[in-house]
Design a protein around this motif. Structure first.
Motif, short mmCIF file in Angstrom:
data_model
loop_
_atom_site.label_atom_id
_atom_site.label_comp_id
_atom_site.label_asym_id
_atom_site.label_seq_id
_atom_site.Cartn_x
_atom_site.Cartn_y
_atom_site.Cartn_z
N HIS A 8 0.86 -1.19 0.00
CA HIS A 8 0.00 0.00 0.00
C HIS A 8 0.90 1.24 0.00
O HIS A 8 1.53 1.55 1.02
N PHE A 45 -4.09 3.39 1.85
CA PHE A 45 -4.59 2.37 2.78
C PHE A 45 -5.66 3.00 3.65
O PHE A 45 -5.43 4.02 4.30
N TYR A 50 -10.35 -1.47 6.49
CA TYR A 50 -9.55 -2.70 6.34
C TYR A 50 -10.16 -3.85 7.12
O TYR A 50 -10.56 -3.70 8.28
N HIS A 57 -0.35 -7.40 4.22
CA HIS A 57 -0.41 -6.02 3.76
C HIS A 57 0.73 -5.22 4.38
O HIS A 57 0.91 -5.24 5.60
N VAL A 59 2.12 -1.38 4.72
CA VAL A 59 1.59 -0.03 4.56
C VAL A 59 2.69 1.00 4.77
O VAL A 59 3.29 1.08 5.85
N GLY A 62 2.56 3.50 7.88
CA GLY A 62 1.39 3.00 8.57
C GLY A 62 1.48 3.18 10.08
O GLY A 62 2.54 3.47 10.63
N ASN A 71 3.63 -2.21 9.22
CA ASN A 71 3.84 -0.79 8.95
C ASN A 71 5.29 -0.57 8.53
O ASN A 71 6.20 -1.16 9.11
#
Length: 314
Positions: A8, A45, A50, A57, A59, A62, A71
């Motif tokens: 993302h 994102f 979510y 995932h 991010v 994040g 993250n």
């Protein structure tokens, strides 16, 4: 079901990924694809919408803990990254780990520190654009590094920047106080310095190269800036006015009047910089230039519940 890796990223990063930048995500993509896995690219994102879907995932920038999410962001020094289930930078899980310098090999740490100095301090290289000319600065100063609004916005700062600079000026013990605005927020920095001067203090504004400031100063002060870590490359202790994930290596001020005592403790009991940096960056961050990158990133994925088998890697 075989899991996919979903990256993302902001739109501008997606546009650059085809050319191999940003390098972290290009390396992750290449690592997975080369082993037969599948990587999907998604712009942005939405944490509120979510829902875990069985995929991994990752991010960019994040925050927060979510099942199936890691993250990612730069970990202070250019080329080092957090890929973390808890958060990034001050919120990373590193802050909750126990640091014991005796468990870090001294000779290996010395070599690691020397390599970092060659990589960053010697070429005077930092994350943001820095002055190329060498600046003549007062020796023995306290160096205050301002940041953008993120520490206050994220609840990481214990005080406003003005209050922090005033506390340093009041407790500097006659030492000069250098203040460097954040390179991306020079106007904000100028406003803060002007406000502090209006209170009768005399901070010295500078836009000098970070490494010139670090060479001249005796200690760094910030909320939780990367410059504290960069200061370790120069053997300079750090005092923070906010929450960090490297609190084991610094003195942290929670009341403005406590700065003088915190500074005295920082001088009296500095960390073993080589061991600290080796533990933090060498053991708990991803180095994009390390030969071990693929092994390390796959270990992080496995720890998050996405081992090679689940990702369909050969």
């Amino acid at each position: 079901m075989t899991a996919r890796v979903v990256l993302h990223l902001p739109g501008y990063m997606l546009a650059r990924l085809e050319a191999g930048n940003p390098l972290l995500y290009a390396r992750i993509r290449d690592c997975i694809v080369a082993r037969g896995g599948v990587v999907d690219l998604i712009e942005g994102f939405d944490g509120k919408r979510y829902r875990p879907d069985g995929n991994l995932h990752i991010v960019e920038n994040g925050s927060g803990q979510r099942l199936g999410v890691l993250n990612a962001a730069t970990a202070y020094l250019e080329g080092f990254f957090h890929v973390d289930p808890q958060g990034i930078q001050a919120a990373s899980r590193i802050g909750g780990l126990r640091y014991d310098p005796t468990e870090v090999d001294g000779a290996a740490a010395a070599a690691y520190l020397a390599a970092l100095q060659q990589r960053f301090a010697v070429p005077r290289r930092s994350r943001y654009k820095q002055a190329r000319a060498v600046s003549d600065l007062p020796q023995g100063a306290i160096a205050v590094f301002l940041q953008g609004p993120a520490p206050q916005r994220n609840g990481q700062a214990y005080f406003g920047f003005e209050e922090m600079v005033e506390a340093v000026c009041a407790g500097a013990g006659g030492r000069p106080v250098l203040v460097k605005p954040h390179p991306l927020k020079p106007e904000l920095g100028a406003e803060i310095i002007a406000s502090v001067r209006a209170q009768g203090y005399a901070p010295i504004a500078t836009d000098a190269n970070v490494h010139d400031i670090l060479a001249a100063c005796v200690a760094t002060v910030s909320v939780n800036s990367a410059t504290a870590m960069e200061g370790f490359l120069h053997g300079k202790p750090a005092v923070l006015f906010g929450r960090s994930d490297f609190h084991a290596f610094v003195e942290t001020v929670r009341q403005p009047g406590d700065f003088s005592a915190a500074l005295a403790r920082a001088f009296a009991d500095p960390p073993d910089y080589a061991r600290a940096l080796t533990w933090y960056f060498g053991q708990h961050c991803l180095d994009i230039h390390a030969d071990s990158f693929d092994v390390r990133v796959l270990a992080i994925f496995a720890e998050a519940g996405f081992d090679a088998a689940r990702l369909g890697l050969r």
